[in-house]
Design a protein around this motif. Structure first.
Motif, PDB file in Angstrom:
ATOM      1  N   ASP A 176      35.247  53.058  28.955  1.00 52.12           N
ATOM      2  CA  ASP A 176      34.613  53.254  30.045  1.00 52.12           C
ATOM      3  C   ASP A 176      34.903  51.702  30.958  1.00 52.12           C
ATOM      4  O   ASP A 176      35.063  51.790  32.259  1.00 52.12           O
ATOM      5  CB  ASP A 176      33.127  53.551  30.157  1.00 52.12           C
ATOM      6  N   MET A 177      34.603  50.497  30.223  1.00 59.36           N
ATOM      7  CA  MET A 177      34.791  49.422  30.903  1.00 59.36           C
ATOM      8  C   MET A 177      36.304  49.031  31.522  1.00 59.36           C
ATOM      9  O   MET A 177      36.624  48.631  32.539  1.00 59.36           O
ATOM     10  CB  MET A 177      34.355  48.138  30.115  1.00 59.36           C
ATOM     11  N   VAL A 178      36.959  49.477  30.440  1.00 53.75           N
ATOM     12  CA  VAL A 178      38.589  49.418  30.846  1.00 53.75           C
ATOM     13  C   VAL A 178      38.941  50.244  32.115  1.00 53.75           C
ATOM     14  O   VAL A 178      39.528  49.798  32.800  1.00 53.75           O
ATOM     15  CB  VAL A 178      39.680  49.532  29.532  1.00 53.75           C
ATOM     16  N   GLN A 179      38.595  51.573  31.945  1.00 55.22           N
ATOM     17  CA  GLN A 179      38.705  52.499  33.195  1.00 55.22           C
ATOM     18  C   GLN A 179      38.133  52.032  34.536  1.00 55.22           C
ATOM     19  O   GLN A 179      38.702  51.791  35.729  1.00 55.22           O
ATOM     20  CB  GLN A 179      38.019  53.920  32.757  1.00 55.22           C
ATOM     21  N   ALA A 180      36.981  51.405  34.450  1.00 60.25           N
ATOM     22  CA  ALA A 180      36.426  50.855  35.620  1.00 60.25           C
ATOM     23  C   ALA A 180      37.098  49.677  36.224  1.00 60.25           C
ATOM     24  O   ALA A 180      37.308  49.446  37.272  1.00 60.25           O
ATOM     25  CB  ALA A 180      34.800  50.377  35.231  1.00 60.25           C
ATOM     26  N   ALA A 181      37.577  48.731  35.188  1.00 60.24           N
ATOM     27  CA  ALA A 181      38.291  47.542  35.671  1.00 60.24           C
ATOM     28  C   ALA A 181      39.419  48.027  36.358  1.00 60.24           C
ATOM     29  O   ALA A 181      40.135  47.367  37.342  1.00 60.24           O
ATOM     30  CB  ALA A 181      38.672  46.827  34.244  1.00 60.24           C
ATOM     31  N   ILE A 182      40.236  48.798  35.604  1.00 57.51           N
ATOM     32  CA  ILE A 182      41.642  49.497  36.275  1.00 57.51           C
ATOM     33  C   ILE A 182      41.300  50.161  37.665  1.00 57.51           C
ATOM     34  O   ILE A 182      41.979  49.783  38.706  1.00 57.51           O
ATOM     35  CB  ILE A 182      42.343  50.334  35.360  1.00 57.51           C
ATOM     36  N   TRP A 183      40.075  50.930  37.779  1.00 53.52           N
ATOM     37  CA  TRP A 183      39.965  51.289  39.181  1.00 53.52           C
ATOM     38  C   TRP A 183      39.587  50.200  40.190  1.00 53.52           C
ATOM     39  O   TRP A 183      39.768  50.375  41.287  1.00 53.52           O
ATOM     40  CB  TRP A 183      38.859  52.496  39.143  1.00 53.52           C
ATOM     41  N   THR A 184      38.751  49.427  39.721  1.00 51.27           N
ATOM     42  CA  THR A 184      38.476  48.172  40.488  1.00 51.27           C
ATOM     43  C   THR A 184      39.590  47.306  40.951  1.00 51.27           C
ATOM     44  O   THR A 184      39.925  46.981  42.281  1.00 51.27           O
ATOM     45  CB  THR A 184      37.429  47.136  39.763  1.00 51.27           C
ATOM     46  N   VAL A 185      40.611  47.180  40.150  1.00 53.73           N
ATOM     47  CA  VAL A 185      41.962  46.642  40.408  1.00 53.73           C
ATOM     48  C   VAL A 185      42.568  47.342  41.491  1.00 53.73           C
ATOM     49  O   VAL A 185      43.294  46.681  42.491  1.00 53.73           O
ATOM     50  CB  VAL A 185      42.698  46.106  39.202  1.00 53.73           C
ATOM     51  N   LEU A 186      42.747  48.428  41.344  1.00 56.34           N
ATOM     52  CA  LEU A 186      43.424  49.681  42.091  1.00 56.34           C
ATOM     53  C   LEU A 186      42.817  49.606  43.591  1.00 56.34           C
ATOM     54  O   LEU A 186      43.364  49.485  44.692  1.00 56.34           O
ATOM     55  CB  LEU A 186      43.478  50.887  41.618  1.00 56.34           C
ATOM     56  N   ALA A 187      41.550  49.624  43.620  1.00 52.85           N
ATOM     57  CA  ALA A 187      40.663  49.418  45.135  1.00 52.85           C
ATOM     58  C   ALA A 187      40.942  48.214  45.743  1.00 52.85           C
ATOM     59  O   ALA A 187      40.900  48.310  46.942  1.00 52.85           O
ATOM     60  CB  ALA A 187      39.198  50.059  44.713  1.00 52.85           C
ATOM     61  N   ALA A 188      40.685  47.101  44.946  1.00 53.12           N
ATOM     62  CA  ALA A 188      40.931  45.790  45.633  1.00 53.12           C
ATOM     63  C   ALA A 188      42.238  45.599  45.852  1.00 53.12           C
ATOM     64  O   ALA A 188      42.303  44.878  47.004  1.00 53.12           O
ATOM     65  CB  ALA A 188      40.406  44.719  44.439  1.00 53.12           C
ATOM     66  N   SER A 189      43.218  45.928  45.337  1.00 50.37           N
ATOM     67  CA  SER A 189      44.448  45.615  45.775  1.00 50.37           C
ATOM     68  C   SER A 189      45.111  46.581  46.722  1.00 50.37           C
ATOM     69  O   SER A 189      46.062  46.314  47.448  1.00 50.37           O
ATOM     70  CB  SER A 189      45.471  45.501  44.567  1.00 50.37           C
ATOM     71  N   GLY A 190      44.491  47.794  46.891  1.00 52.66           N
ATOM     72  CA  GLY A 190      45.279  48.924  47.720  1.00 52.66           C
ATOM     73  C   GLY A 190      45.422  48.545  48.993  1.00 52.66           C
ATOM     74  O   GLY A 190      46.494  48.637  49.781  1.00 52.66           O
ATOM     75  N   PRO A 191      44.351  47.893  49.748  1.00 54.69           N
ATOM     76  CA  PRO A 191      44.768  47.602  51.381  1.00 54.69           C
ATOM     77  C   PRO A 191      45.935  46.864  51.524  1.00 54.69           C
ATOM     78  O   PRO A 191      46.670  46.860  52.352  1.00 54.69           O
ATOM     79  CB  PRO A 191      43.489  47.045  51.874  1.00 54.69           C
ATOM     80  N   ALA A 192      45.986  45.782  50.635  1.00 53.21           N
ATOM     81  CA  ALA A 192      46.956  44.910  50.823  1.00 53.21           C
ATOM     82  C   ALA A 192      48.415  45.436  50.402  1.00 53.21           C
ATOM     83  O   ALA A 192      49.544  45.370  50.881  1.00 53.21           O
ATOM     84  CB  ALA A 192      46.857  43.519  49.955  1.00 53.21           C
ATOM     85  N   VAL A 193      48.560  46.258  49.553  1.00 49.93           N
ATOM     86  CA  VAL A 193      49.796  46.852  48.976  1.00 49.93           C
ATOM     87  C   VAL A 193      50.301  47.937  50.082  1.00 49.93           C
ATOM     88  O   VAL A 193      51.223  48.382  50.476  1.00 49.93           O
ATOM     89  CB  VAL A 193      49.536  47.713  47.722  1.00 49.93           C
ATOM     90  N   LEU A 194      49.112  48.776  50.664  1.00 52.87           N
ATOM     91  CA  LEU A 194      49.290  49.857  51.637  1.00 52.87           C
ATOM     92  C   LEU A 194      49.937  49.128  52.781  1.00 52.87           C
ATOM     93  O   LEU A 194      50.822  49.701  53.511  1.00 52.87           O
ATOM     94  CB  LEU A 194      48.284  50.467  52.005  1.00 52.87           C
ATOM     95  N   ALA A 195      49.347  47.910  53.381  1.00 51.12           N
ATOM     96  CA  ALA A 195      49.983  47.246  54.126  1.00 51.12           C
ATOM     97  C   ALA A 195      51.172  46.630  54.155  1.00 51.12           C
ATOM     98  O   ALA A 195      52.291  47.023  55.126  1.00 51.12           O
ATOM     99  CB  ALA A 195      48.874  46.064  54.737  1.00 51.12           C
TER     100      ALA A 195
END
Length: 88
Positions: A8-27
């Motif tokens: 659960d912690m690893v899954q939450a970490a992966i989703w946090t990294v995706l959510a945090a890096s998403g705006p920069a990668v999308l731009a």
């Protein structure tokens, strides 16, 4: 802590990294595709032309989405600390 908690912690970490890096990668992706399309239309094949707009777009996206990124990191940190506290 058992395997389910660790997963659960690893899954939450992966989703946090995706959510945090998403705006920069999308731009960066949107600006990159736009500049590539303009280069293809005008036949100007300068490689360094894409760097400055991408850097500016990523900096703007990070500046605009900083509160969202901070809240995602805060939620993840609180979740990890609460799991560690309840585990001991």
């Amino acid at each position: 802590m058992n395997e389910a908690d660790a997963l659960d912690m690893v899954q939450a970490a992966i989703w946090t990294v995706l959510a945090a890096s998403g705006p920069a990668v999308l731009a960066a992706m949107i600006v990159g595709v736009t500049v590539a399309l303009l280069q293809a239309l005008t036949q100007v094949q300068e490689i360094t032309l894409t760097f400055v707009p991408k850097i500016l777009a990523v900096l703007a996206a990070v500046a605009i989405s900083a509160p969202f990124i901070g809240s995602q990191m805060s939620i993840f940190t609180n979740m990890i600390f609460s799991r560690v506290q309840s585990g001991f």
